[in-house]
Motif scaffolding. Sequence first.
Motif, PDB file in Angstrom:
ATOM      1  N   ILE A  41      26.299  42.804  41.627  1.00  0.00           N
ATOM      2  CA  ILE A  41      26.571  43.608  42.823  1.00  0.00           C
ATOM      3  C   ILE A  41      26.644  45.060  42.375  1.00  0.00           C
ATOM      4  CG2 ILE A  41      28.149  44.099  44.717  1.00  0.00           C
ATOM      5  CD1 ILE A  41      29.091  41.228  44.625  1.00  0.00           C
ATOM      6  N   ASP A  42      25.801  45.908  42.979  1.00  0.00           N
ATOM      7  CA  ASP A  42      25.710  47.308  42.564  1.00  0.00           C
ATOM      8  C   ASP A  42      25.719  48.183  43.802  1.00  0.00           C
ATOM      9  OD1 ASP A  42      25.393  49.585  41.133  1.00  0.00           O
ATOM     10  OD2 ASP A  42      23.304  49.243  40.563  1.00  0.00           O
ATOM     11  N   LYS A  43      26.690  49.113  43.876  1.00  0.00           N
ATOM     12  CA  LYS A  43      26.810  49.996  45.029  1.00  0.00           C
ATOM     13  C   LYS A  43      27.003  51.436  44.570  1.00  0.00           C
ATOM     14  CE  LYS A  43      29.026  46.755  48.269  1.00  0.00           C
ATOM     15  NZ  LYS A  43      30.194  46.568  49.173  1.00  0.00           N
ATOM     16  N   VAL A  44      26.803  52.359  45.520  1.00  0.00           N
ATOM     17  CA  VAL A  44      27.161  53.749  45.291  1.00  0.00           C
ATOM     18  C   VAL A  44      28.468  54.074  46.014  1.00  0.00           C
ATOM     19  CG1 VAL A  44      26.499  56.158  45.646  1.00  0.00           C
ATOM     20  CG2 VAL A  44      24.777  54.474  44.955  1.00  0.00           C
ATOM     21  N   ASN A  45      28.531  53.753  47.290  1.00  0.00           N
ATOM     22  CA  ASN A  45      29.739  53.990  48.087  1.00  0.00           C
ATOM     23  C   ASN A  45      30.234  52.670  48.661  1.00  0.00           C
ATOM     24  OD1 ASN A  45      29.749  56.912  47.871  1.00  0.00           O
ATOM     25  ND2 ASN A  45      27.960  56.877  49.216  1.00  0.00           N
ATOM     26  N   GLY A  46      31.469  52.347  48.384  1.00  0.00           N
ATOM     27  CA  GLY A  46      32.043  51.134  48.951  1.00  0.00           C
ATOM     28  C   GLY A  46      32.710  50.283  47.907  1.00  0.00           C
ATOM     29  N   SER A  47      33.659  49.497  48.348  1.00  0.00           N
ATOM     30  CA  SER A  47      34.402  48.608  47.464  1.00  0.00           C
ATOM     31  C   SER A  47      33.651  47.298  47.254  1.00  0.00           C
ATOM     32  CB  SER A  47      35.793  48.337  48.033  1.00  0.00           C
ATOM     33  OG  SER A  47      35.686  47.673  49.284  1.00  0.00           O
ATOM     34  N   ILE A  48      34.088  46.551  46.249  1.00  0.00           N
ATOM     35  CA  ILE A  48      33.498  45.252  45.922  1.00  0.00           C
ATOM     36  C   ILE A  48      34.627  44.234  45.806  1.00  0.00           C
ATOM     37  CG2 ILE A  48      32.288  43.915  44.147  1.00  0.00           C
ATOM     38  CD1 ILE A  48      30.759  46.453  43.417  1.00  0.00           C
ATOM     39  N   THR A  49      34.413  43.052  46.369  1.00  0.00           N
ATOM     40  CA  THR A  49      35.362  41.952  46.225  1.00  0.00           C
ATOM     41  C   THR A  49      34.659  40.746  45.637  1.00  0.00           C
ATOM     42  OG1 THR A  49      36.723  42.681  48.096  1.00  0.00           O
ATOM     43  CG2 THR A  49      36.942  40.384  47.400  1.00  0.00           C
ATOM     44  N   ALA A  50      35.155  40.268  44.496  1.00  0.00           N
ATOM     45  CA  ALA A  50      34.679  39.018  43.900  1.00  0.00           C
ATOM     46  C   ALA A  50      35.551  37.892  44.445  1.00  0.00           C
ATOM     47  CB  ALA A  50      34.765  39.091  42.379  1.00  0.00           C
ATOM     48  N   GLU A  51      34.950  36.989  45.174  1.00  0.00           N
ATOM     49  CA  GLU A  51      35.715  35.976  45.884  1.00  0.00           C
ATOM     50  C   GLU A  51      36.309  34.936  44.932  1.00  0.00           C
ATOM     51  OE1 GLU A  51      33.140  34.362  48.812  1.00  0.00           O
ATOM     52  OE2 GLU A  51      33.054  36.204  50.001  1.00  0.00           O
ATOM     53  N   ALA A  52      37.389  34.339  45.364  1.00  0.00           N
ATOM     54  CA  ALA A  52      38.144  33.395  44.543  1.00  0.00           C
ATOM     55  C   ALA A  52      37.254  32.259  44.044  1.00  0.00           C
ATOM     56  CB  ALA A  52      39.308  32.827  45.344  1.00  0.00           C
ATOM     57  N   GLY A  53      37.332  32.000  42.742  1.00  0.00           N
ATOM     58  CA  GLY A  53      36.633  30.873  42.151  1.00  0.00           C
ATOM     59  C   GLY A  53      35.143  31.044  41.973  1.00  0.00           C
ATOM     60  N   GLN A  54      34.592  32.205  42.324  1.00  0.00           N
ATOM     61  CA  GLN A  54      33.153  32.418  42.242  1.00  0.00           C
ATOM     62  C   GLN A  54      32.780  33.155  40.959  1.00  0.00           C
ATOM     63  OE1 GLN A  54      31.005  31.086  44.648  1.00  0.00           O
ATOM     64  NE2 GLN A  54      32.968  30.143  45.177  1.00  0.00           N
ATOM     65  N   ALA A  55      31.552  32.909  40.470  1.00  0.00           N
ATOM     66  CA  ALA A  55      31.045  33.545  39.250  1.00  0.00           C
ATOM     67  C   ALA A  55      30.027  34.612  39.612  1.00  0.00           C
ATOM     68  CB  ALA A  55      30.418  32.498  38.334  1.00  0.00           C
ATOM     69  N   LEU A  59      29.422  43.849  38.056  1.00  0.00           N
ATOM     70  CA  LEU A  59      29.929  44.440  39.291  1.00  0.00           C
ATOM     71  C   LEU A  59      30.074  45.936  39.060  1.00  0.00           C
ATOM     72  CD1 LEU A  59      32.799  41.893  40.141  1.00  0.00           C
ATOM     73  CD2 LEU A  59      30.399  41.813  40.856  1.00  0.00           C
ATOM     74  N   GLY A  60      29.401  46.754  39.890  1.00  0.00           N
ATOM     75  CA  GLY A  60      29.444  48.188  39.685  1.00  0.00           C
ATOM     76  C   GLY A  60      29.399  48.968  40.981  1.00  0.00           C
ATOM     77  N   THR A  61      30.235  50.003  41.067  1.00  0.00           N
ATOM     78  CA  THR A  61      30.208  50.920  42.193  1.00  0.00           C
ATOM     79  C   THR A  61      30.581  52.299  41.679  1.00  0.00           C
ATOM     80  OG1 THR A  61      31.028  51.371  44.437  1.00  0.00           O
ATOM     81  CG2 THR A  61      32.600  50.441  42.867  1.00  0.00           C
ATOM     82  N   GLY A  64      34.530  53.626  44.974  1.00  0.00           N
ATOM     83  CA  GLY A  64      35.140  52.451  45.578  1.00  0.00           C
ATOM     84  C   GLY A  64      35.879  51.626  44.555  1.00  0.00           C
ATOM     85  N   GLY A  65      36.821  50.842  45.027  1.00  0.00           N
ATOM     86  CA  GLY A  65      37.580  49.962  44.153  1.00  0.00           C
ATOM     87  C   GLY A  65      36.904  48.609  44.009  1.00  0.00           C
ATOM     88  N   ILE A  66      37.379  47.839  43.033  1.00  0.00           N
ATOM     89  CA  ILE A  66      36.863  46.490  42.790  1.00  0.00           C
ATOM     90  C   ILE A  66      38.039  45.528  42.739  1.00  0.00           C
ATOM     91  CG2 ILE A  66      35.602  44.987  41.202  1.00  0.00           C
ATOM     92  CD1 ILE A  66      34.030  47.420  40.276  1.00  0.00           C
ATOM     93  N   GLN A  67      37.949  44.465  43.522  1.00  0.00           N
ATOM     94  CA  GLN A  67      38.976  43.434  43.583  1.00  0.00           C
ATOM     95  C   GLN A  67      38.386  42.111  43.113  1.00  0.00           C
ATOM     96  OE1 GLN A  67      42.279  43.168  44.512  1.00  0.00           O
ATOM     97  NE2 GLN A  67      42.214  40.936  44.225  1.00  0.00           N
ATOM     98  N   LEU A  68      39.068  41.466  42.174  1.00  0.00           N
ATOM     99  CA  LEU A  68      38.664  40.136  41.722  1.00  0.00           C
ATOM    100  C   LEU A  68      39.746  39.149  42.140  1.00  0.00           C
ATOM    101  CD1 LEU A  68      37.905  42.283  39.102  1.00  0.00           C
ATOM    102  CD2 LEU A  68      36.536  40.263  38.603  1.00  0.00           C
ATOM    103  N   THR A  79      33.542  51.040  37.711  1.00  0.00           N
ATOM    104  CA  THR A  79      33.535  51.975  38.828  1.00  0.00           C
ATOM    105  C   THR A  79      33.833  53.353  38.268  1.00  0.00           C
ATOM    106  OG1 THR A  79      34.428  52.507  41.020  1.00  0.00           O
ATOM    107  CG2 THR A  79      35.961  51.591  39.410  1.00  0.00           C
ATOM    108  N   VAL A  80      33.634  54.389  39.088  1.00  0.00           N
ATOM    109  CA  VAL A  80      33.937  55.760  38.669  1.00  0.00           C
ATOM    110  C   VAL A  80      35.187  56.252  39.375  1.00  0.00           C
ATOM    111  CG1 VAL A  80      33.111  58.151  38.586  1.00  0.00           C
ATOM    112  CG2 VAL A  80      31.524  56.249  38.161  1.00  0.00           C
ATOM    113  N   ASN A  81      35.151  56.245  40.698  1.00  0.00           N
ATOM    114  CA  ASN A  81      36.295  56.698  41.491  1.00  0.00           C
ATOM    115  C   ASN A  81      36.883  55.513  42.246  1.00  0.00           C
ATOM    116  OD1 ASN A  81      36.010  59.550  40.864  1.00  0.00           O
ATOM    117  ND2 ASN A  81      34.158  59.481  42.117  1.00  0.00           N
ATOM    118  N   GLY A  82      37.790  54.823  41.608  1.00  0.00           N
ATOM    119  CA  GLY A  82      38.404  53.663  42.231  1.00  0.00           C
ATOM    120  C   GLY A  82      39.143  52.822  41.216  1.00  0.00           C
ATOM    121  N   GLY A  83      40.086  52.045  41.689  1.00  0.00           N
ATOM    122  CA  GLY A  83      40.840  51.158  40.819  1.00  0.00           C
ATOM    123  C   GLY A  83      40.188  49.791  40.712  1.00  0.00           C
TER     124      GLY A  83
END
Length: 238
Positions: A41-55, A59-61, A64-68, A79-83
């Motif tokens: 998953i590759d984005k410029v603007n926007g967050s990313i969520t890796a869903e529970a139990g999925q491989a 993951l890059g943005t 935006g933040g990234i949630q696993l 990511t650059v600007n995000g937690g």
Amino acid sequence: MQHPQQAPEARMNRFLLCTVLLAANAAAFANPQATDSRRDIDKVNGSITAEAGQAYGDLGTVNGGIQLDRGASAEDVETVNGGIRADDDVATRDVSTVNGAIRFGRQARITGNLETVNGGIFADRGSRISGDVSTVNGAIGLVGTAVDGRIETVNGDVTVGADSRVAGGIRIEKPHGNFGLNFGKHKIPRVVVGPNAVVEGAMVFEREVKLYVHASARIGSVSGATAVRYDGATPPQD
């Protein structure tokens, strides 16, 4: 040269095999994810969520933040600007951001490095980090976590909390030029090695720090600071 004639059963088996392969290829063409569940998953603007139990793959943005979610796995997470935040039982490779914190829940498995410039890093009980843990301006905290590499920072506090182990030691670098420069009141980094914690490698401090080591902890060599021993659950207040 004339080839021997194949038995009807052999010809039928070859036909069935070709049919199955053609069907599989057609299904993969119609749905590329069918043969690659570890999608990037590759984005410029926007967050990313890796869903529970999925491989997942990488993951890059940028913004935006990234949630696993719990039990998710991924390769590199950037990511650059995000937690970057991970629930329990998450597995990744390298994890990095520039402006943001990194936080992992319990039983994390990180086979690479954890790295941020402006933000803190925390890993909870049962986690293992195969690489290094590093920040420039941000605190580093571990609870019941094993780090095979080294902890590095410039301006951040470091807490090797209860039951943690750091094999590669700790290094706090001296700021050079504008790198790691904090404006305002000068802050002395605080380094704590907590109850039953172990720092096997050398602790090297290139700048002034306050170092507190619990009576039950074990440490290697120390240069650039004098350790203050303490008892109890928490170290002395500055």
